[in-house]
Design a protein around this motif. Structure first.
Motif, PDB file in Angstrom:
ATOM      1  N   LEU A  17       0.899  -0.932   0.278  1.00 40.00           N
ATOM      2  CA  LEU A  17      -0.138  -0.139   0.321  1.00 40.00           C
ATOM      3  C   LEU A  17       0.346   1.640  -0.331  1.00 40.00           C
ATOM      4  O   LEU A  17       1.835   1.727   1.066  1.00 40.00           O
ATOM      5  N   ASP A  18       0.904   1.778  -1.185  1.00 40.04           N
ATOM      6  CA  ASP A  18       1.504   2.605  -1.316  1.00 40.04           C
ATOM      7  C   ASP A  18       1.266   4.551  -1.260  1.00 40.04           C
ATOM      8  O   ASP A  18       0.491   4.259  -2.549  1.00 40.04           O
ATOM      9  N   ALA A  19       1.700   5.334  -0.102  1.00 40.27           N
ATOM     10  CA  ALA A  19       0.397   6.205  -0.813  1.00 40.27           C
ATOM     11  C   ALA A  19       1.137   8.284  -1.527  1.00 40.27           C
ATOM     12  O   ALA A  19       0.655   8.590  -1.925  1.00 40.27           O
ATOM     13  N   ALA A  20       2.940   7.062  -1.677  1.00 41.98           N
ATOM     14  CA  ALA A  20       3.603   8.813  -2.806  1.00 41.98           C
ATOM     15  C   ALA A  20       3.679   8.582  -4.244  1.00 41.98           C
ATOM     16  O   ALA A  20       4.136   8.821  -4.421  1.00 41.98           O
ATOM     17  N   SER A  21       3.065   7.166  -4.318  1.00 38.06           N
ATOM     18  CA  SER A  21       2.738   7.003  -5.934  1.00 38.06           C
ATOM     19  C   SER A  21       2.094   8.296  -6.430  1.00 38.06           C
ATOM     20  O   SER A  21       1.262   8.114  -6.241  1.00 38.06           O
ATOM     21  N   PRO A  22       3.037   7.186  -8.137  1.00 33.44           N
ATOM     22  CA  PRO A  22       1.703   8.249  -8.896  1.00 33.44           C
ATOM     23  C   PRO A  22      -0.032   8.158  -8.889  1.00 33.44           C
ATOM     24  O   PRO A  22      -0.447   7.514  -8.596  1.00 33.44           O
ATOM     25  N   VAL A  33      -9.286   4.991  -2.012  1.00 37.14           N
ATOM     26  CA  VAL A  33      -9.737   5.890  -0.654  1.00 37.14           C
ATOM     27  C   VAL A  33     -10.723   4.137   0.627  1.00 37.14           C
ATOM     28  O   VAL A  33     -11.321   3.938   0.336  1.00 37.14           O
ATOM     29  N   LEU A  34      -9.579   3.703   1.236  1.00 37.02           N
ATOM     30  CA  LEU A  34      -9.588   2.940   2.001  1.00 37.02           C
ATOM     31  C   LEU A  34     -10.426   3.232   3.352  1.00 37.02           C
ATOM     32  O   LEU A  34      -9.797   3.915   4.092  1.00 37.02           O
ATOM     33  N   ASP A  35     -11.619   2.966   3.756  1.00 31.60           N
ATOM     34  CA  ASP A  35     -12.361   3.707   4.805  1.00 31.60           C
ATOM     35  C   ASP A  35     -11.638   2.778   5.427  1.00 31.60           C
ATOM     36  O   ASP A  35     -11.894   1.483   5.886  1.00 31.60           O
ATOM     37  N   ALA A  43      -9.933   7.353   6.905  1.00 30.05           N
ATOM     38  CA  ALA A  43      -9.200   7.600   5.505  1.00 30.05           C
ATOM     39  C   ALA A  43      -8.117   7.057   5.575  1.00 30.05           C
ATOM     40  O   ALA A  43      -7.714   7.958   6.024  1.00 30.05           O
ATOM     41  N   ARG A  44      -7.416   6.435   4.008  1.00 33.83           N
ATOM     42  CA  ARG A  44      -6.364   6.238   4.037  1.00 33.83           C
ATOM     43  C   ARG A  44      -6.514   6.116   2.279  1.00 33.83           C
ATOM     44  O   ARG A  44      -7.065   5.528   1.668  1.00 33.83           O
ATOM     45  N   VAL A  45      -5.403   7.215   1.567  1.00 33.87           N
ATOM     46  CA  VAL A  45      -5.745   7.126   0.452  1.00 33.87           C
ATOM     47  C   VAL A  45      -4.221   6.502  -0.065  1.00 33.87           C
ATOM     48  O   VAL A  45      -2.978   6.817   0.277  1.00 33.87           O
ATOM     49  N   VAL A  46      -3.914   5.774  -0.548  1.00 34.88           N
ATOM     50  CA  VAL A  46      -3.099   4.632  -1.545  1.00 34.88           C
ATOM     51  C   VAL A  46      -3.193   4.460  -2.135  1.00 34.88           C
ATOM     52  O   VAL A  46      -4.061   4.201  -3.418  1.00 34.88           O
ATOM     53  N   VAL A  78     -14.193   8.617  -6.112  1.00 34.63           N
ATOM     54  CA  VAL A  78     -14.554   9.947  -5.962  1.00 34.63           C
ATOM     55  C   VAL A  78     -13.090  10.486  -5.828  1.00 34.63           C
ATOM     56  O   VAL A  78     -13.257  10.367  -6.993  1.00 34.63           O
ATOM     57  N   GLY A  79     -13.699  12.315  -5.619  1.00 35.72           N
ATOM     58  CA  GLY A  79     -12.470  12.967  -5.860  1.00 35.72           C
ATOM     59  C   GLY A  79     -10.805  12.446  -5.749  1.00 35.72           C
ATOM     60  O   GLY A  79     -10.307  12.524  -6.468  1.00 35.72           O
ATOM     61  N   ASP A  80     -10.813  11.870  -4.370  1.00 41.29           N
ATOM     62  CA  ASP A  80      -9.273  10.838  -4.452  1.00 41.29           C
ATOM     63  C   ASP A  80      -9.310   9.950  -5.151  1.00 41.29           C
ATOM     64  O   ASP A  80      -8.001   9.321  -5.543  1.00 41.29           O
ATOM     65  N   GLY A  81      -9.802   9.093  -5.988  1.00 45.43           N
ATOM     66  CA  GLY A  81      -9.773   7.896  -5.834  1.00 45.43           C
ATOM     67  C   GLY A  81     -10.842   6.667  -6.233  1.00 45.43           C
ATOM     68  O   GLY A  81     -12.272   7.326  -6.193  1.00 45.43           O
ATOM     69  N   THR A  82     -11.179   5.433  -5.695  1.00 43.36           N
ATOM     70  CA  THR A  82     -12.284   4.668  -6.028  1.00 43.36           C
ATOM     71  C   THR A  82     -12.310   4.530  -4.616  1.00 43.36           C
ATOM     72  O   THR A  82     -11.119   4.303  -3.554  1.00 43.36           O
TER      73      THR A  82
END
Length: 103
Positions: A17-22, A33-35, A43-46, A78-82
């Motif tokens: 799970l990488d938060a820094a990738s493109p 976006v993992l709730d 929530a975590r955006v990865v 959603v705005g940040d991803g799925t």
């Protein structure tokens, strides 16, 4: 006859799970976006590798806790991803039903 859709499942380790990738669509990756657990408000955006089309279910195994995993079910974009909602934790964080012993 109708085609039956087979859900796509991705099983990865927590280290993947990488938060820094493109962002979306870059080299077969997409943002997710993992709730967190219900009521936690977290929530975590990865970035998820393994295809540009989001998976239906993501299962993450945690190496720091052998035998522990979490599963997320795909929701809307959603705005940040799925968006994914936490579906299950294994082993469950609540007592499991056991056999009752009667004397």
């Amino acid at each position: 006859m109708t085609d039956i859709a087979v859900p796509t499942v991705l099983r990865i380790t927590s280290a993947e799970l990488d938060a820094a990738s493109p962002a979306d669509g870059v080299h077969g990756r997409y943002r997710a976006v993992l709730d967190g657990p219900a009521g936690s408000g977290t929530a975590r955006v990865v970035t998820i590798a393994g295809g540009s089309e989001p998976h239906d279910l993501i299962v993450v195994d945690y190496a720091s806790s052998p035998g522990y995993s979490r599963a997320w079910l795909r929701g809307a974009d959603v705005g940040d991803g799925t968006h994914y909602s936490l579906l299950a934790e294994l082993p469950a964080s609540f007592p499991a039903r056991g056999i009752t012993i009667v004397r």
